[in-house]
Write a protein that holds these residues in place. Structure first.
Motif, PDB file in Angstrom:
ATOM      1  N   SER A  30      33.288  45.267  47.724  1.00  0.00           N
ATOM      2  CA  SER A  30      32.627  44.590  46.610  1.00  0.00           C
ATOM      3  C   SER A  30      33.072  43.132  46.597  1.00  0.00           C
ATOM      4  O   SER A  30      34.093  42.769  47.192  1.00  0.00           O
ATOM      5  CB  SER A  30      32.964  45.261  45.274  1.00  0.00           C
ATOM      6  OG  SER A  30      34.363  45.198  45.017  1.00  0.00           O
ATOM      7  N   LEU A  31      32.311  42.291  45.906  1.00  0.00           N
ATOM      8  CA  LEU A  31      32.609  40.867  45.896  1.00  0.00           C
ATOM      9  C   LEU A  31      33.883  40.560  45.128  1.00  0.00           C
ATOM     10  O   LEU A  31      34.674  39.703  45.549  1.00  0.00           O
ATOM     11  CB  LEU A  31      31.426  40.102  45.292  1.00  0.00           C
ATOM     12  CG  LEU A  31      31.548  38.580  45.244  1.00  0.00           C
ATOM     13  CD1 LEU A  31      31.753  37.992  46.643  1.00  0.00           C
ATOM     14  CD2 LEU A  31      30.303  37.968  44.579  1.00  0.00           C
ATOM     15  N   PHE A  32      34.079  41.241  43.998  1.00  0.00           N
ATOM     16  CA  PHE A  32      35.245  40.970  43.156  1.00  0.00           C
ATOM     17  C   PHE A  32      36.036  42.264  42.926  1.00  0.00           C
ATOM     18  O   PHE A  32      35.934  42.882  41.857  1.00  0.00           O
ATOM     19  CB  PHE A  32      34.817  40.386  41.810  1.00  0.00           C
ATOM     20  CG  PHE A  32      34.057  39.083  41.909  1.00  0.00           C
ATOM     21  CD1 PHE A  32      34.669  37.942  42.395  1.00  0.00           C
ATOM     22  CD2 PHE A  32      32.729  39.011  41.505  1.00  0.00           C
ATOM     23  CE1 PHE A  32      33.983  36.741  42.488  1.00  0.00           C
ATOM     24  CE2 PHE A  32      32.026  37.817  41.594  1.00  0.00           C
ATOM     25  CZ  PHE A  32      32.658  36.681  42.088  1.00  0.00           C
TER      26      PHE A  32
ATOM     27  N   PRO B 152      44.892  29.179  43.303  1.00  0.00           N
ATOM     28  CA  PRO B 152      43.847  29.300  44.315  1.00  0.00           C
ATOM     29  C   PRO B 152      43.094  30.627  44.259  1.00  0.00           C
ATOM     30  O   PRO B 152      43.690  31.694  44.099  1.00  0.00           O
ATOM     31  CB  PRO B 152      44.623  29.166  45.629  1.00  0.00           C
ATOM     32  CG  PRO B 152      45.991  29.680  45.307  1.00  0.00           C
ATOM     33  CD  PRO B 152      46.244  29.281  43.882  1.00  0.00           C
ATOM     34  N   SER B 153      41.786  30.528  44.402  1.00  0.00           N
ATOM     35  CA  SER B 153      40.921  31.677  44.624  1.00  0.00           C
ATOM     36  C   SER B 153      40.495  31.615  46.082  1.00  0.00           C
ATOM     37  O   SER B 153      40.133  30.543  46.583  1.00  0.00           O
ATOM     38  CB  SER B 153      39.705  31.622  43.693  1.00  0.00           C
ATOM     39  OG  SER B 153      38.766  32.634  44.020  1.00  0.00           O
ATOM     40  N   PHE B 154      40.513  32.737  46.771  1.00  0.00           N
ATOM     41  CA  PHE B 154      40.299  32.743  48.207  1.00  0.00           C
ATOM     42  C   PHE B 154      39.593  34.028  48.627  1.00  0.00           C
ATOM     43  O   PHE B 154      39.382  34.929  47.816  1.00  0.00           O
ATOM     44  CB  PHE B 154      41.641  32.602  48.941  1.00  0.00           C
ATOM     45  CG  PHE B 154      42.712  33.539  48.428  1.00  0.00           C
ATOM     46  CD1 PHE B 154      42.914  34.774  49.004  1.00  0.00           C
ATOM     47  CD2 PHE B 154      43.504  33.176  47.344  1.00  0.00           C
ATOM     48  CE1 PHE B 154      43.879  35.646  48.526  1.00  0.00           C
ATOM     49  CE2 PHE B 154      44.483  34.029  46.855  1.00  0.00           C
ATOM     50  CZ  PHE B 154      44.663  35.273  47.443  1.00  0.00           C
ATOM     51  N   THR B 155      39.218  34.096  49.892  1.00  0.00           N
ATOM     52  CA  THR B 155      38.429  35.229  50.362  1.00  0.00           C
ATOM     53  C   THR B 155      39.188  36.031  51.412  1.00  0.00           C
ATOM     54  O   THR B 155      40.060  35.519  52.103  1.00  0.00           O
ATOM     55  CB  THR B 155      37.091  34.751  50.965  1.00  0.00           C
ATOM     56  OG1 THR B 155      37.357  33.843  52.045  1.00  0.00           O
ATOM     57  CG2 THR B 155      36.254  34.042  49.915  1.00  0.00           C
ATOM     58  N   VAL B 156      38.797  37.302  51.517  1.00  0.00           N
ATOM     59  CA  VAL B 156      39.277  38.173  52.590  1.00  0.00           C
ATOM     60  C   VAL B 156      38.048  38.841  53.197  1.00  0.00           C
ATOM     61  O   VAL B 156      37.145  39.285  52.469  1.00  0.00           O
ATOM     62  CB  VAL B 156      40.292  39.213  52.072  1.00  0.00           C
ATOM     63  CG1 VAL B 156      39.710  40.089  50.970  1.00  0.00           C
ATOM     64  CG2 VAL B 156      40.824  40.067  53.222  1.00  0.00           C
ATOM     65  N   PHE B 157      37.993  38.871  54.525  1.00  0.00           N
ATOM     66  CA  PHE B 157      36.807  39.351  55.229  1.00  0.00           C
ATOM     67  C   PHE B 157      36.986  40.795  55.668  1.00  0.00           C
ATOM     68  O   PHE B 157      38.038  41.181  56.193  1.00  0.00           O
ATOM     69  CB  PHE B 157      36.556  38.467  56.459  1.00  0.00           C
ATOM     70  CG  PHE B 157      35.280  38.776  57.190  1.00  0.00           C
ATOM     71  CD1 PHE B 157      34.050  38.588  56.578  1.00  0.00           C
ATOM     72  CD2 PHE B 157      35.311  39.253  58.492  1.00  0.00           C
ATOM     73  CE1 PHE B 157      32.867  38.862  57.251  1.00  0.00           C
ATOM     74  CE2 PHE B 157      34.136  39.529  59.176  1.00  0.00           C
ATOM     75  CZ  PHE B 157      32.912  39.333  58.554  1.00  0.00           C
TER      76      PHE B 157
ATOM     77  N   ALA C 121      35.399  39.475  50.248  1.00  0.00           N
ATOM     78  CA  ALA C 121      35.758  39.712  48.854  1.00  0.00           C
ATOM     79  C   ALA C 121      36.529  38.502  48.349  1.00  0.00           C
ATOM     80  O   ALA C 121      37.183  37.800  49.115  1.00  0.00           O
ATOM     81  CB  ALA C 121      36.605  40.971  48.721  1.00  0.00           C
ATOM     82  N   VAL C 122      36.430  38.251  47.058  1.00  0.00           N
ATOM     83  CA  VAL C 122      37.097  37.110  46.427  1.00  0.00           C
ATOM     84  C   VAL C 122      38.349  37.586  45.696  1.00  0.00           C
ATOM     85  O   VAL C 122      38.288  38.497  44.865  1.00  0.00           O
ATOM     86  CB  VAL C 122      36.150  36.394  45.443  1.00  0.00           C
ATOM     87  CG1 VAL C 122      36.876  35.266  44.721  1.00  0.00           C
ATOM     88  CG2 VAL C 122      34.919  35.862  46.174  1.00  0.00           C
ATOM     89  N   LEU C 123      39.464  36.961  46.010  1.00  0.00           N
ATOM     90  CA  LEU C 123      40.747  37.264  45.383  1.00  0.00           C
ATOM     91  C   LEU C 123      41.322  35.987  44.789  1.00  0.00           C
ATOM     92  O   LEU C 123      40.782  34.901  44.987  1.00  0.00           O
ATOM     93  CB  LEU C 123      41.732  37.832  46.413  1.00  0.00           C
ATOM     94  CG  LEU C 123      41.255  39.003  47.271  1.00  0.00           C
ATOM     95  CD1 LEU C 123      42.299  39.318  48.341  1.00  0.00           C
ATOM     96  CD2 LEU C 123      40.988  40.231  46.417  1.00  0.00           C
TER      97      LEU C 123
END
Length: 217
Positions: A130-132, A88-93, A101-103
């Motif tokens: 940053s996004l990544f 899974p790729s997921f986000t943190v706000f 950001a995408v993790l």
């Protein structure tokens, strides 16, 4: 072991004609939004002290890794293949900057190990700007987003040139309370070359069944 897509044997694949049709003649994606009964899941989770988003991620990844059609890729020649495993790729706000950001994290059949690894990642990158922050995501991940502040009854993602994106995209919404039950809005965006209505319906049924029997928490 290297995670490399395994080519599908086109001579014996029942969906060969469907794949070609929706890749070449009518390339399209489609989406569905459902409410999943998560009453038992929520009750057990609250008592466990585990994080909701991480548990949702693990449940989605568990079902994704059961079925080849949710792990499809293309070979360099454009032929269909399947990933042996998908993560899974997921986000943190970041509330201060109002950006996400995408993790990503390796799927682990052991929920406890997965929970601890993802919790550490979310803590480490909760102020990312940053996004990544970990670099570009690898190819063997599927996307999950969460809208914990908003419930929704429909959601559609527009993708330009997305005909080569065969992996599913999931979006989770805010819980809905109704008739003493708790429901989770779940949106599923898929490529028709890889996934038909039957496959998506089976996925939803298995996801709901997994959350209805949350002993794994």
């Amino acid at each position: 072991m290297e995670n490399t897509p395994v080519p599908i044997d086109l001579a014996t694949w029942p969906r060969r004609e469907h794949f070609v049709y929706y890749r070449e003649q009518v390339p399209c994606s489609w989406s569905m939004t459902v409410e999943v009964d998560v009453t038992a899941f929520v009750e057990v989770l609250r008592a466990s002290g585990r994080k909701t988003y991480i548990a949702q991620l693990w449940a989605l990844a568990s079902i994704v890794n059961r079925h080849d059609e949710f792990r499809m890729a293309l070979t360099p020649d454009g032929d269909p293949a399947t990933w042996p495993a998908l993560h899974p790729s997921f986000t943190v706000f970041n509330p201060g900057l109002e950006i996400f950001a995408v993790l990503w994290a390796a799927y682990d059949p052991d929920f406890g190990a997965f929970h601890d690894a993802v919790a550490a990642l979310l803590q480490e990158h909760r102020t990312a700007n940053s996004l990544f922050p970990r670099g570009e995501p690898p190819a063997d991940v599927f996307d999950v987003s969460s809208l914990p502040r908003t419930s929704f009854s429909a959601l559609h993602i527009q993708t330009r040139g997305g005909v080569d994106h065969l992996l599913p995209i999931f979006t989770l919404g805010r819980y809905v309370e109704r008739d003493d039950r708790t429901f989770l809005p779940l949106a599923l965006q898929v490529n028709h070359a890889a996934i038909d209505g039957f496959h998506a319906s089976r996925f939803v049924s298995e996801f709901e069944a997994l959350l209805a029997d949350p002993g794994w928490l």
